[in-house]
Design an enzyme around this catalytic site. Sequence first.
Site, short mmCIF file in Angstrom:
data_model
loop_
_atom_site.label_atom_id
_atom_site.label_comp_id
_atom_site.label_asym_id
_atom_site.label_seq_id
_atom_site.Cartn_x
_atom_site.Cartn_y
_atom_site.Cartn_z
N HIS A 259 -3.44 1.86 -5.88
CA HIS A 259 -4.76 1.97 -5.24
C HIS A 259 -5.67 0.95 -5.93
O HIS A 259 -5.34 -0.23 -5.97
CB HIS A 259 -5.26 3.41 -5.38
CG HIS A 259 -6.43 3.75 -4.49
ND1 HIS A 259 -6.95 2.89 -3.56
CD2 HIS A 259 -7.20 4.88 -4.42
CE1 HIS A 259 -7.97 3.47 -2.94
NE2 HIS A 259 -8.14 4.68 -3.45
N HIS A 303 -1.74 -5.68 4.14
CA HIS A 303 -2.36 -4.36 4.27
C HIS A 303 -1.91 -3.74 5.59
O HIS A 303 -2.07 -4.34 6.65
CB HIS A 303 -3.88 -4.48 4.24
CG HIS A 303 -4.57 -3.18 3.94
ND1 HIS A 303 -4.48 -2.09 4.79
CD2 HIS A 303 -5.34 -2.78 2.90
CE1 HIS A 303 -5.17 -1.08 4.27
NE2 HIS A 303 -5.69 -1.47 3.14
N ASP A 351 -7.73 -6.30 -2.90
CA ASP A 351 -7.34 -6.32 -4.32
C ASP A 351 -7.15 -7.75 -4.82
O ASP A 351 -7.56 -8.09 -5.93
CB ASP A 351 -6.04 -5.53 -4.52
CG ASP A 351 -6.11 -4.15 -3.92
OD1 ASP A 351 -6.77 -3.29 -4.49
OD2 ASP A 351 -5.49 -3.95 -2.85
#
Length: 416
Positions: A259, A303, A351
């Site tokens: 995460h 993603h 990220d």
Amino acid sequence: MSSYMTAEQAAAELGISRATLYAYVSRGLIASAPSPNGRHNHYDAGEVRRLARRKADGKRAGKVAQKVLDWGVPVLESSITLIADGKLFYRGEDAIALARQASLEEVAALLWQCAPRRVLQAPEAPIAAAQWSAWLKIWSGHTPLERALVLLPAAAAQMPRIWAQGRDAQIDTGAMLMRLLAAALVSAAPSNEPLHRQLGEAWGVRSRAQTDLLRAALVLCADHELNASTFTVRCITSTGTHLFGAATGGLAALAGPRHGGETTRVAALFDEAARADDLHRYLADRLAPDELGAAVPLSGFGHPLYPDGDPRARLLLDLLAQRAPARSPMDEVDALAQAVAETSGARPTLDYALAAIERVLGLPRGAAFTLFAAGRVTGWIAHALEQTADGRLIRPRARYVGEMAGDLRHAAKPIA
């Protein structure tokens, strides 16, 4: 009962051919390992039986539950964030457009459905400056996450209205929570200044353009629907606890390497790629299938909700390229993203962009995670407010797939 099965036994248990069994192995559904004699592979019996039970569970409830928890169909109704057609919306507003101009505090007001002045003019947390300073001194040598996980519960104990359920009281508590979390993450005194300026000052960012980049990053981290940390916050809130308790749980979930902690893995990827003599050969080795033939994911790329690329990463990387110092590793960041695209077709995620900001601007190690957490708490608060208004306890059922005694086997039927 043996803990392992031969290929013939596993295929029979599953009601499939051996060829299909091998296909399951290549897809990562079942693990295989060499048998003691080394001539054949064998299969974990418990794993095979669990998969067989899932296959036998033809009830709609079982199928829906599986889809719900794995990037699947919606599990809760919410009016906060929408992800659709490769775009991200906060309360119906394009998050990318907001990131170009809005502050995190303005986005918090949007998400919390209050006037911006309610966030900007919320009272200060009732914690003495000397007390906060003493706490920071004790935890000065720890990571931002460790500091925050300790200081949020400590601060909660100092707040007389923390259990108040009135909306105004919760908005005030939410604003205090935002400020205290940011202050704990960067080891500074709480401030009423916009958070992007607080972070910029703590990190020694003197350029107005680069501080503005921090603002955009915070806005794009504000919420992302029911990710693991936000769902955790909603579950905790549904039990009736206060915002600080729910946010502490969310922070713990966010820290996981799959995460928000993914930013740390991307930072390591940057380091490894920078040392590689041949970037494409390095990536070929990293992306090579494992011993079971499964693809190896690369941190910071691809993603599931954005098959055409994460729009948050796209904007932040564009802004970073415009604001990068003259001598910076921006070329390395671009080269790695380009090489991955050419090798696997995967595109950068949020990220990757956050870790790139940390690297290119020369921010302290862990700054990417700090940006993520300081921004995401605004979404957690919005979801906590929505869950409180809903009033129901989140309590899903589990679909049992373990061993069953003979007398109970027929009694344990799937719940429709």
